[in-house]
Write an enzyme that holds these catalytic residues in place. Structure first.
Site, short mmCIF file in Angstrom:
data_model
loop_
_atom_site.label_atom_id
_atom_site.label_comp_id
_atom_site.label_asym_id
_atom_site.label_seq_id
_atom_site.Cartn_x
_atom_site.Cartn_y
_atom_site.Cartn_z
N ARG A 70 20.32 64.00 64.38
CA ARG A 70 20.92 65.33 64.40
C ARG A 70 22.03 65.50 63.38
O ARG A 70 22.39 66.64 63.04
CB ARG A 70 21.36 65.69 65.81
CG ARG A 70 20.13 65.99 66.68
CD ARG A 70 20.52 66.35 68.06
NE ARG A 70 20.87 65.17 68.82
CZ ARG A 70 20.21 64.73 69.88
NH1 ARG A 70 19.19 65.38 70.33
NH2 ARG A 70 20.59 63.65 70.49
N GLU A 107 23.23 51.48 75.10
CA GLU A 107 23.21 51.24 76.54
C GLU A 107 22.10 50.26 76.92
O GLU A 107 22.23 49.48 77.85
CB GLU A 107 23.01 52.58 77.25
CG GLU A 107 23.18 52.49 78.73
CD GLU A 107 23.07 53.85 79.39
OE1 GLU A 107 23.02 53.87 80.63
OE2 GLU A 107 23.01 54.88 78.69
#
Length: 183
Positions: A70, A107
């Protein structure tokens, strides 16, 4: 209503996406609205020209680095408005030629970013942009790639910041986020 309030009101929140307990902040509604998109870009360019550049020795931005994916949506437009080059940072194996690599923890494991060799010259002023900052791992990896090539990071810019994770950042350079969201 301020620019920030306006843009924040357009972001859509999706609870439990991509997994239970996570609230996904969808910035794509900003891109579907030409006025909102222009407001976003103008806000960032104004911030850079009025706050970031005056603090730099060379008084200009040479390169805008956008993170996969993005950061690619706002980086080239900001670069064009500043008269700067745009350089993408991509995930491993997506760029041709000789590349430098920097890994970071996610994560669910470790990921690696790449930047082509020679796209930033020693001493060039760089701004790094992306849509969201959480732990800061991907942004730090991009910063490491800029430094490997001798670039001078003026600032990291983000549309959204998850403020609860700021303690994990450890950035050497300034960070600016347009919208702050408590986790």
């Amino acid at each position: 209503m301020s620019d920030v309030d306006y843009l924040e009101s357009i972001i859509t929140k999706y609870p439990d996406f991509p997994k239970r307990g996570v609230v996904f902040l969808d910035i794509f509604p900003i891109f579907r609205d030409p006025i909102a998109f222009e407001t976003l870009i103008t806000h960032f360019v104004h911030h850079i020209t009025s706050h970031t550049i005056p603090k730099s020795v060379r008084k200009k931005v040479d390169v805008v680095v956008g993170l996969d994916a993005r950061g690619f949506l706002i980086g080239p437009i900001i670069a064009l408005r500043l008269g700067a080059a745009f350089v993408p940072v991509r995930k491993t194996g997506k760029l041709p030629g000789q590349c430098r690599q920097s890994s970071y923890e996610k994560e669910y494991g470790i990921d690696t970013f790449e930047m082509q060799e020679g796209v930033i010259q020693r001493g060039q002023n760089v701004v790094i942009v992306d849509d969201l900052i959480a732990t800061g791992g991907s942004a730090r990896a991009a910063g490491a790639l800029v430094r490997m090539q001798g670039g001078n990071i003026l600032e990291y810019l983000f549309i959204v910041e998850l403020t609860g994770l700021r303690k994990n950042w450890n950035f050497e350079d300034p960070v600016y986020s347009l919208i702050q969201v408590a986790e």
